[in-house]
Design an enzyme around this catalytic site. Structure first.
Site, PDB file in Angstrom:
ATOM      1  N   SER A 194      -0.154   9.089   6.361  1.00 10.30           N
ATOM      2  CA  SER A 194       0.068   8.977   4.914  1.00 10.30           C
ATOM      3  C   SER A 194      -0.621  10.134   4.185  1.00 10.30           C
ATOM      4  O   SER A 194      -0.276  11.290   4.406  1.00 10.30           O
ATOM      5  CB  SER A 194      -0.417   7.607   4.436  1.00 10.30           C
ATOM      6  OG  SER A 194       0.036   7.317   3.137  1.00 10.30           O
ATOM      7  N   ASP A 230      10.106   2.332   5.791  1.00  7.69           N
ATOM      8  CA  ASP A 230       9.013   2.739   4.905  1.00  7.69           C
ATOM      9  C   ASP A 230       9.583   3.020   3.517  1.00  7.69           C
ATOM     10  O   ASP A 230      10.519   3.806   3.380  1.00  7.69           O
ATOM     11  CB  ASP A 230       8.348   4.002   5.467  1.00  7.69           C
ATOM     12  CG  ASP A 230       7.028   4.323   4.792  1.00  7.69           C
ATOM     13  OD1 ASP A 230       6.941   4.181   3.555  1.00  7.69           O
ATOM     14  OD2 ASP A 230       6.095   4.733   5.502  1.00  7.69           O
ATOM     15  N   HIS A 255       5.399   1.192   6.504  1.00 11.37           N
ATOM     16  CA  HIS A 255       4.349   2.186   6.250  1.00 11.37           C
ATOM     17  C   HIS A 255       3.072   1.796   7.002  1.00 11.37           C
ATOM     18  O   HIS A 255       2.133   1.229   6.440  1.00 11.37           O
ATOM     19  CB  HIS A 255       4.075   2.292   4.749  1.00 11.37           C
ATOM     20  CG  HIS A 255       3.230   3.481   4.389  1.00 11.37           C
ATOM     21  ND1 HIS A 255       3.678   4.782   4.531  1.00 11.37           N
ATOM     22  CD2 HIS A 255       1.977   3.572   3.904  1.00 11.37           C
ATOM     23  CE1 HIS A 255       2.737   5.611   4.137  1.00 11.37           C
ATOM     24  NE2 HIS A 255       1.687   4.899   3.757  1.00 11.37           N
TER      25      HIS A 255
END
Length: 261
Positions: A121, A204, A232
């Site tokens: 991320s 995601d 995610h």
């Protein structure tokens, strides 16, 4: 608020001479949490030493961290992604990030070469940005402070972050700015050509931003895309993890990484 130190979390004590991968956690997490999230990747990368760094800035826990990791705080971030995160000037932001990373490296007990970056991320965005800084410093000055051979980007969203005068451009977000909601349309002049492996979860909610990151800022000739049926998070199941690790080994060998016998 920032911290003055960061504690590295090495994968184990019996891999001191193995090539090292610097691992950068997502926003609102910690090095310890990322290490737990990446446990399957660690298991399937036995020839590497994975070292996990803590981000410099404190913040609230990121999405999905509570309740599983609610006792693992204080939680940290590398960049601002919410307007309520305290404002900081670009130079200070750069200094804090570099200090946290360098402190982690200095405190790690291993002595193998730093061959790669792996981020999830926000950490993936940072990994790509640091690798590009290495590339452009070599292009402009003939040398760089690091010699990473590749980066693994787990759910990394656009854009890359500017960490020097060489990358001050509308295509790159300032290090002290809020990185979420940033849009640059058109062709970016800043394109990473050092090999990268991009891992995208097809469920995601930020998938479109991960694809934009890949398309705008990475050379297709040196990029590998792996898609998996996930949200995610960091992949854990063997069927999802093995293809990632196989690509890491392939790229590492192609880039001349030497493994300990």
């Amino acid at each position: 608020m920032t911290s003055s130190t960061t504690t590295p979390v090495p994968s184990s004590a019996n891999d001191l001479h193995k090539p090292r991968i610097l691992c950068l956690h997502g926003g609102g997490v910690t090095a310890e949490v990322f290490r737990a999230q990446a446990r399957s990747l660690i298991k399937n990368l036995p020839d590497f030493r994975l070292v996990f760094a803590d981000g410099p800035f404190f913040c609230n826990p990121g999405p999905g961290i509570v309740p599983v990791y609610q006792d693992c705080g204080p939680f940290r971030r590398w960049l601002r992604w919410l307007p309520e995160h305290p404002e900081i000037d670009d130079e200070s932001a750069i200094e804090e990030v570099r200090y946290s990373i360098q402190t982690c490296k200095d405190e790690d007990e291993g002595d193998g070469p730093w061959v790669g970056l792996m981020g999830f991320s926000q950490g993936a965005k940072l990994a790509s940005s640091l690798l590009y800084e290495q590339q452009i410093h070599v292009e402009k000055e003939g040398k760089a402070e690091t010699d990473y051979k590749f980066a693994v980007m787990l759910a990394g969203r656009s854009p890359i972050v500017s960490f020097s005068d060489y990358t001050k451009h509308p295509a790159c977000v300032r290090p002290g700015a809020v990185s979420e909601g940033f849009h640059y349309e058109g062709e970016s002049p800043h394109v990473l050509r050092i090999p990268t492996i991009h891992v995208h979860g097809l469920n995601d909610p930020g998938l479109h931003l991960h694809r934009k990151m890949l398309k705008q800022y990475h050379d297709p000739k040196t990029s590998t895309l792996l898609e998996w049926d996930g949200t995610h998070r960091v992949p854990i199941k063997k069927t999802d993890v093995e293809p990632i690790c196989n690509e890491i080994y392939r790229v590492a060998r192609e880039q001349g990484v030497k493994f300990v016998e």
